[in-house]
Design a protein around this motif. Structure first.
Motif, mmCIF file in Angstrom:
data_model
loop_
_atom_site.group_PDB
_atom_site.id
_atom_site.type_symbol
_atom_site.label_atom_id
_atom_site.label_comp_id
_atom_site.label_asym_id
_atom_site.label_seq_id
_atom_site.Cartn_x
_atom_site.Cartn_y
_atom_site.Cartn_z
ATOM 1 N N ILE A 75 0.846 -1.186 0.000
ATOM 2 C CA ILE A 75 0.000 0.000 0.000
ATOM 3 C C ILE A 75 0.883 1.239 0.000
ATOM 4 C CG2 ILE A 75 -0.302 -0.084 2.540
ATOM 5 C CD1 ILE A 75 -3.105 1.170 2.046
ATOM 6 N N PHE A 76 0.626 2.139 -0.947
ATOM 7 C CA PHE A 76 1.304 3.425 -1.002
ATOM 8 C C PHE A 76 0.473 4.420 -0.194
ATOM 9 C CE2 PHE A 76 2.692 2.137 -5.545
ATOM 10 C CZ PHE A 76 3.715 1.349 -5.033
ATOM 11 N N THR A 77 1.122 5.193 0.655
ATOM 12 C CA THR A 77 0.383 6.103 1.521
ATOM 13 C C THR A 77 1.189 7.379 1.737
ATOM 14 O OG1 THR A 77 -0.782 6.246 3.650
ATOM 15 C CG2 THR A 77 1.306 5.036 3.623
ATOM 16 N N ALA A 78 0.553 8.411 2.261
ATOM 17 C CA ALA A 78 1.187 9.720 2.425
ATOM 18 C C ALA A 78 1.023 10.207 3.857
ATOM 19 C CB ALA A 78 0.561 10.732 1.463
ATOM 20 N N TRP A 79 2.137 10.359 4.561
ATOM 21 C CA TRP A 79 2.129 10.924 5.907
ATOM 22 C C TRP A 79 3.346 11.817 6.067
ATOM 23 C CZ3 TRP A 79 -2.442 10.360 7.733
ATOM 24 C CH2 TRP A 79 -3.193 9.231 7.371
ATOM 25 N N THR A 80 3.231 12.794 6.964
ATOM 26 C CA THR A 80 4.318 13.753 7.144
ATOM 27 C C THR A 80 4.905 13.714 8.547
ATOM 28 O OG1 THR A 80 2.709 15.490 7.679
ATOM 29 C CG2 THR A 80 3.417 15.309 5.379
ATOM 30 N N SER A 81 4.387 12.854 9.421
ATOM 31 C CA SER A 81 4.942 12.729 10.769
ATOM 32 C C SER A 81 5.009 11.262 11.153
ATOM 33 C CB SER A 81 4.094 13.490 11.785
ATOM 34 O OG SER A 81 2.874 12.820 12.041
ATOM 35 N N LEU A 82 5.959 10.940 12.037
ATOM 36 C CA LEU A 82 6.133 9.570 12.505
ATOM 37 C C LEU A 82 4.870 9.068 13.189
ATOM 38 C CD1 LEU A 82 7.900 7.070 13.139
ATOM 39 C CD2 LEU A 82 8.697 8.294 15.175
ATOM 40 N N LEU A 129 4.210 1.245 2.421
ATOM 41 C CA LEU A 129 5.291 1.998 1.789
ATOM 42 C C LEU A 129 4.910 3.475 1.679
ATOM 43 C CD1 LEU A 129 6.043 -0.544 -1.099
ATOM 44 C CD2 LEU A 129 7.162 -0.402 1.138
ATOM 45 N N PRO A 130 5.184 4.282 2.714
ATOM 46 C CA PRO A 130 4.898 5.716 2.619
ATOM 47 C C PRO A 130 5.766 6.391 1.566
ATOM 48 C CG PRO A 130 5.341 5.033 4.891
ATOM 49 C CD PRO A 130 5.746 3.905 4.005
ATOM 50 N N GLY A 131 5.252 7.487 1.029
ATOM 51 C CA GLY A 131 6.039 8.267 0.085
ATOM 52 C C GLY A 131 7.059 9.130 0.800
#
Length: 450
Positions: free
Chosen positions: A239-246, A273-275
């Motif tokens: 799964i591709f996903t988008a996050w900006t913090s741990l 698998l985050p971007g």
């Protein structure tokens, strides 16, 4: 005990992920339709031992808006991905190919045949990124009066994926004997019609191509909404996903993997698998200078157009660029799930409109990391070792320049720490990702009967 290692994908966005990348001297300005560019990028990713390369896709124009912003977009002309990957599979040996295709606007039989063909052509390196298409400017291309709502799209998607997997099983693995002496080419008892009748599809089958080398091409999913997480838990292998913090990434990781048991699946059967969009410098100062150089290329009209999908009911032309954007606890119904990430990001970082579009210009809400190779690997390692990621979907800001830098500078640091491979382990994408090859449903039934 062998140490767990990261999985890496290269997310290829023509000239690069930064919205103004096409203006940068490190990009290939006509890359959307330049096959030589894609050959170079795919071979660079393979030199870096990446598991896969990926292109996003839409069955329509990605952009809409006024002529001023549209005239400045560098992503309006691009290849259809399965066609592209079939060509690139012939100039590579190991790397996998992830192609996006829509369950809302494609046909399951044709899609199953297309991806089975790609898996054979690439000798087992194909993957399907399952999307339901969030853009509401596509339906007119298919004779529909309106874009289906999210619930309807995801209900169709669940059934669509099951139909496609059933069609891939049409021939059992050993159906083809090809015995010239006896004149027997294949065993008809090992060919199966699907005869699927469901709410959304009626598909007889069988497929007219033998079972793919991987059994099924790898199933990838890219939605982070509630519906998207359920689809991933039920069907996806990455799964591709988008996050900006741990913290956000950890919560998502635990959430989506925690949903899998009810579908009879184990957490290790789904790779998260985050971007990550790395801006790399040999020094921290050099990295910051590179980022500033890119940001200076953004035209305000393009910046506001980047924000429009997340505030679809607002007139952004009236916004003060140096004031904060409006805050909505929940995005409008039907808006892409990434809107929540973007709106919360703006509030958490106290961004002005200009600061927000400058941030998003890099990777549309994905994690942008600016620094030296050591600093970048430090942060990747923190996410990887603390329940936030099984690897990363690397999103180079400028192509080909940024991917060259990642392979030459970041990959060696990952390898030095024992976090990434030094050679490919297998022949197929499944083998390199550590995913099992699925058994044919018909062979399983026959074995149980015996």
């Amino acid at each position: 005990m062998t140490r767990k290692q990261m999985r890496l994908g290269a997310f290829i966005m023509a000239t690069g992920h930064h919205v103004a990348a096409w203006r940068h001297p490190g990009s290939q300005i006509d890359s959307g339709i330049n096959i030589d560019h894609y050959v170079q990028v795919a071979q660079t990713a393979e030199r870096g031992l990446f598991d896969q390369v990926f292109v996003a896709d839409s069955p329509g124009q990605r952009h809409k808006g006024d002529d001023e912003s549209l005239s400045r977009q560098g992503r309006v002309s691009y290849f259809e991905p399965v066609t592209l990957w079939a060509a690139l599979s012939q100039v590579t040996r190991h790397i996998g190919f992830v192609a996006t295709a829509s369950t809302t606007y494609e046909d399951p039989y044709l899609l199953a045949r297309k991806f089975a063909s790609l898996d054979h052509i690439s000798k087992g390196r194909a993957a399907w990124n399952v999307v339901t298409t969030s853009a509401d400017n596509v339906h007119g291309n298919f004779g529909l009066a309106a874009h289906p709502d999210p619930a309807a799209r995801y209900a169709r998607a669940h059934e669509f994926v099951e139909v496609v997997k059933g069609l891939w099983d049409s021939f059992e693995d050993d159906a083809f004997v090809r015995d010239a002496a006896s004149g027997v080419y294949f065993d008809p008892r090992k060919l199966h019609a699907l005869n699927h009748v469901g709410k959304h599809f009626k598909v007889e089958g069988p497929l007219n191509i033998e079972r793919p080398p991987q059994g099924h091409p790898v199933i990838v999913q890219a939605g982070s909404s509630e519906d998207g997480k359920e689809l991933a838990a039920a069907t996806a292998e990455a799964i591709f996903t988008a996050w900006t913090s741990l913290a956000e990434a950890q919560a998502f990781y635990a959430d989506v993997k925690g949903r899998m048991a009810k579908y009879g699946r184990r957490p290790e059967q789904l790779l998260v698998l985050p971007g990550i969009s790395p801006v790399i410098g040999r020094t921290e100062e050099e990295a910051r200078e590179k980022w500033a150089e890119l940001q200076a290329l953004i035209h305000p009209a393009v910046g506001l157009n980047t924000l429009q999908p997340f505030w679809p009911n607002d007139d952004l032309a009236r916004w003060d660029l140096d004031a904060p954007p409006p805050y909505y606890p929940e995005p409008p119904k039907g808006v892409n799930s990434r809107a929540h990430v973007v709106i919360e990001l703006a509030r958490r970082e106290r961004f002005t409109v200009r600061q927000l579009y400058e941030y998003l210009a890099g990777a549309r809400g994905h994690w942008v990391v600016v620094g030296t190779p050591v600093q970048i690997v430090d942060q990747m390692q923190q996410w990887f070792e603390n329940g936030a990621a099984d690897g990363f979907n690397v999103m180079p800001p400028v192509l080909p320049q940024s991917l060259d830098e990642f392979v030459d500078l970041v990959v060696p640091e990952l390898q030095r720490r024992g976090l990434f491979r030094t050679a490919y382990e297998g022949r197929t994408l499944r083998e390199n990702l550590g995913l099992q090859r699925p058994a044919s449903r018909y062979a399983t039934v026959a074995a149980q009967a015996a």
